[in-house]
Motif scaffolding. Structure first.
Motif, PDB file in Angstrom:
ATOM      1  N   TYR A   1       0.869  -1.174   0.000  1.00  0.00           N
ATOM      2  CA  TYR A   1       0.000   0.000   0.000  1.00  0.00           C
ATOM      3  C   TYR A   1       0.902   1.219   0.000  1.00  0.00           C
ATOM      4  O   TYR A   1       1.879   1.276   0.738  1.00  0.00           O
ATOM      5  N   GLU A   2       0.580   2.174  -0.851  1.00  0.00           N
ATOM      6  CA  GLU A   2       1.371   3.399  -0.872  1.00  0.00           C
ATOM      7  C   GLU A   2       0.430   4.592  -0.890  1.00  0.00           C
ATOM      8  O   GLU A   2      -0.693   4.513  -1.375  1.00  0.00           O
ATOM      9  N   GLY A   3       0.900   5.673  -0.291  1.00  0.00           N
ATOM     10  CA  GLY A   3       0.055   6.855  -0.245  1.00  0.00           C
ATOM     11  C   GLY A   3       0.764   8.055   0.332  1.00  0.00           C
ATOM     12  O   GLY A   3       1.964   8.027   0.596  1.00  0.00           O
ATOM     13  N   GLU A   4      -0.055   9.108   0.508  1.00  0.00           N
ATOM     14  CA  GLU A   4       0.446  10.363   1.052  1.00  0.00           C
ATOM     15  C   GLU A   4      -0.530  10.891   2.090  1.00  0.00           C
ATOM     16  O   GLU A   4      -1.744  10.787   1.929  1.00  0.00           O
ATOM     17  N   ILE A   5       0.035  11.458   3.136  1.00  0.00           N
ATOM     18  CA  ILE A   5      -0.740  12.140   4.173  1.00  0.00           C
ATOM     19  C   ILE A   5      -0.273  13.588   4.166  1.00  0.00           C
ATOM     20  O   ILE A   5       0.939  13.851   4.144  1.00  0.00           O
ATOM     21  N   PHE A   6      -1.206  14.525   4.168  1.00  0.00           N
ATOM     22  CA  PHE A   6      -0.839  15.936   4.308  1.00  0.00           C
ATOM     23  C   PHE A   6      -1.490  16.436   5.587  1.00  0.00           C
ATOM     24  O   PHE A   6      -2.712  16.453   5.716  1.00  0.00           O
ATOM     25  N   TYR A   7      -0.647  16.809   6.577  1.00  0.00           N
ATOM     26  CA  TYR A   7      -1.162  17.219   7.883  1.00  0.00           C
ATOM     27  C   TYR A   7      -0.276  18.315   8.460  1.00  0.00           C
ATOM     28  O   TYR A   7       0.959  18.171   8.490  1.00  0.00           O
TER      29      TYR A   7
END
Length: 112
Positions: free
Chosen positions: A82-88
């Motif tokens: 699983y790959e992804g991005e979090i913007f926080y």
């Protein structure tokens, strides 16, 4: 002598027929031949999307599922991940998580 050879040849043909007939395992399963029987074992489990998201969010205190801006399952070098991005809070986190055991394969932080 011919009877023994015929019985031996028939046994070999039956064995190959059994192996050929049993090769229709469901996708994601592995067959193991043990003596006269064939056992089918499940492929390694997938942790699932929800658990992969939770693993990524654990690394970013305060972030929620709404902060995940991209997320997908991919196959890389034959392994599911699983790959992804979090913007926080002004920071972008990019991750790759193993689909089989939940280990974090890659974690990058980009602060603006």
């Amino acid at each position: 002598m011919i009877k023994k050879f015929t019985a031996f040849a028939a046994g070999i043909i039956m064995m190959f027929s059994l192996v050929a007939c049993s090769s229709g395992a469901d996708e994601g399963q592995t067959q193991i031949e043990t003596g006269a029987s064939v056992e089918t074992t499940a492929a390694p489990e997938d942790i699932g999307e929800a658990k992969a998201r939770a693993i990524a969010l654990e690394r970013v205190p305060g972030a929620t599922d709404n902060d995940i801006i991209s997320f997908e399952k991919d196959i890389d070098d034959g392994y599911a991940e699983y790959e992804g991005e979090i913007f926080y809070d002004g920071t972008e986190y990019e991750f790759e998580i193993s689909a089989s055991d939940g280990s974090i394969l890659s974690w990058e932080i980009d602060r603006d």
